[in-house]
Design an enzyme around this catalytic site. Sequence first.
Site, PDB file in Angstrom:
ATOM      1  N   LYS A 124      -1.303  -4.273  -3.316  1.00  0.00           N
ATOM      2  CA  LYS A 124      -2.674  -3.445  -2.756  1.00  0.00           C
ATOM      3  C   LYS A 124      -2.532  -2.070  -3.267  1.00  0.00           C
ATOM      4  O   LYS A 124      -1.826  -1.344  -3.028  1.00  0.00           O
ATOM      5  CB  LYS A 124      -2.597  -3.315  -1.184  1.00  0.00           C
ATOM      6  N   SER A 171       0.872  -1.150   0.053  1.00  0.00           N
ATOM      7  CA  SER A 171      -0.025  -0.098   0.061  1.00  0.00           C
ATOM      8  C   SER A 171       0.792   1.284  -0.107  1.00  0.00           C
ATOM      9  O   SER A 171       1.464   1.598  -1.023  1.00  0.00           O
ATOM     10  CB  SER A 171      -0.870  -0.094   1.292  1.00  0.00           C
ATOM     11  N   ASP A 180       9.296   5.510 -10.654  1.00  0.00           N
ATOM     12  CA  ASP A 180       8.757   6.283 -11.951  1.00  0.00           C
ATOM     13  C   ASP A 180       9.447   7.235 -11.994  1.00  0.00           C
ATOM     14  O   ASP A 180       9.708   7.758 -13.357  1.00  0.00           O
ATOM     15  CB  ASP A 180       7.318   6.486 -11.659  1.00  0.00           C
TER      16      ASP A 180
END
Length: 729
Positions: free
Chosen positions: A501, A476, A487
């Site tokens: 998740k 999470s 990224d």
Amino acid sequence: MKAHYPLLILALAAPVALLARAPGSAGTDTAIASGPTVEQGTTAKLVYGLLSDSRYAYRPRALDDTLSSDVFKRYLEALDNSKMFFTAQDIARFAPYKTTLDDAIKGGDMGPAFAIFARYKQRVDQRSAYARSLLKQDIFDFSGNDRWYYDREDAAWAADDAALNTMWKESVRNDWLRLKLAGKKPDDIRKTLDKRYATLDSSVAELNGEDAFQSFLNAYTSAIDPHTDYFDPRTAERFNQSMSLSLEGIGAVLQKQDDLVLIREVVPGGPAARSNKLKPGDRVVAVGQGTSGVMEDVIGWRIDDVVEKIKGPKGTQVRMDVIPPEAGLDSKPVRIVLTRDKIKLSEDAAKAETITIPAANGVPAKRIGVIKLPGFYQDFEGRRSNDGDYASATRDVARLLKQFRAQKVDGVVMDLRNNGGGSLDEAVDLTGLFIDKGPVVQVRESGGRVSVDGDSKAGVAWDGPLAVLTNRGSASASEIFAGAIQDYGRGLIIGETTFGKGTVQNLVDLDRWPSNEQTHFGQVKLTIAQFFLPGGSSTQNKGVVPDVRFPVSVDATEYGESTYDNALPWTRIAAVPHVRYGNFAPILPQLDALHDARVAKDKEFQWWSQDVAEFRIEHAKKYVSLNESERRVERDRQAAKEVDRQAQRKALGLDTDPLADDATDDGLQVGERDIIAETAREKAAEKRPDPLLRESAAILADATNLLVQDQELTAEVLPESKLPTHWAQ
């Protein structure tokens, strides 16, 4: 809702497991005997209204016969996941409820749930009695080829009591054999197991209507999605305390053993620690409020009821009668008076250490700072009240990074292993410590609207080399942070693919709806959105895949989001503009080669890899042999392995494993061991060699060395026009 309730992205907060509830006094079953309460019926209807409304739930499901069947299945699993208590005859008896639980929830009728629960308690009582009766029989010959198939999650329900008896006989024989292999004598084994099965019975016997109701309602919430949960008022309070890393009380961790509540650990800095009057092993026999409140005998109480008596508002007093561990139970108790205070749970806060990677092949030594972050915690109330001292994962990490800058470390590893998530705000803010403005996470709500949450503050707290260490338990908020770092090309991701998740939860207080009510109805942790990384990919189901991978310790088919039958699928949305600070692809082959060469000589890493492989093989069998000779050979092999490893550690000058001499299974369960020794063992476990963390630091050091040595490679990995760090300086 955003304006009033904290956004959460917890991954691993599961519904309350009934047998995980601590045992307490027998004879407290009045709530079951008298049936469900009016308030519970009202709560059920409130939860139904919330979960069926698309204004709140991300994926609302109609409460119909289909969902009723799902709730029915999950409720039975919550009570008897191992299929060791109910029979197929019981399930047939419950069959009329299968398609009527939807009507029961809508109408606030908890009668069916309580009827199933009552049968469960009756079955546990019968099984306990049968297990205890087996201890008097001559069934403990271990020369044959019998096996105990312990994994029964996917097995069929036992046809009848006779079939259950067969399973329980093998289970009891396995318990006996484990204790025998640990060196226990028959009389001691019999006493230990008799107490174990009696404790099972008393633990379940005292479960009350609140337990039944919460378990049933969580069968409903988990049918909506894996991360929607109902918290009764007491559970909600504990959840909020865990997120804020603070509570008000005396600063002691309690544990139930037999009919007594014992001090398991004294929290540093709390009233108990400052008084020097309480120590691990002390048994609490009575509690009184203030200077003159009645001293209540708490022997036989449930542990959560004892906790309620001991904790309280800051500045108030509590009196406790305790018996030291070395004294007999008939000894006169010692009266202790403590003034409650605010307790900071520092054990769950971010911690720092430094690892030195030795010089080699003309490359100077590197000092790598490590920050271990167990969760993305935040004191929501403290932040709302503008309390400058509120707990915050980001604030704590920023403080540790400041120390690292002063120490001039060469790189930082963020250790997020087994970090199950926490506050969405903290995930965003923590990412902002390493990037200079930009989007961190995209949040898509049930209606399809996408909002972007990001770092708006100029500057960074750490601009140097960075790595993030993950495993399957990283979930999470951990995945938001690791995914955003990946990224942006801001750092290396090392370890295992994460949990997977990718949904956002919100705490909704059910007290907001009923008018003129004095009763508290609890809270619902409700899935309200799905999150996506700046590049547009969801972490849902797939997780974050590391750049440099370690051997898989837990298979994705056994643990993680992909194991839930009603989890959302992976998807992606459009990317949002964000800076790419670097592209590590060109150096990954070299990092892998250096990693492989190093771990081939790293005994600790090799041993870990071997243990993982052996565990996976054993786990896949889903049974254990009941042949004593076979088990002794395996036990002796494990013991010899630890002795050999400890000897090699000493010969190689490695840190010794503080638990190596205690590696043999003693056959005892938690609560049966000596609490003082068990607590000491847990503390020793924190000092065990950690080859994965050390290797992560070495990989980060490799990356910095490669970029220093090869300027062309540096230009390819970290274009100078976008270089925000001193990676290659």
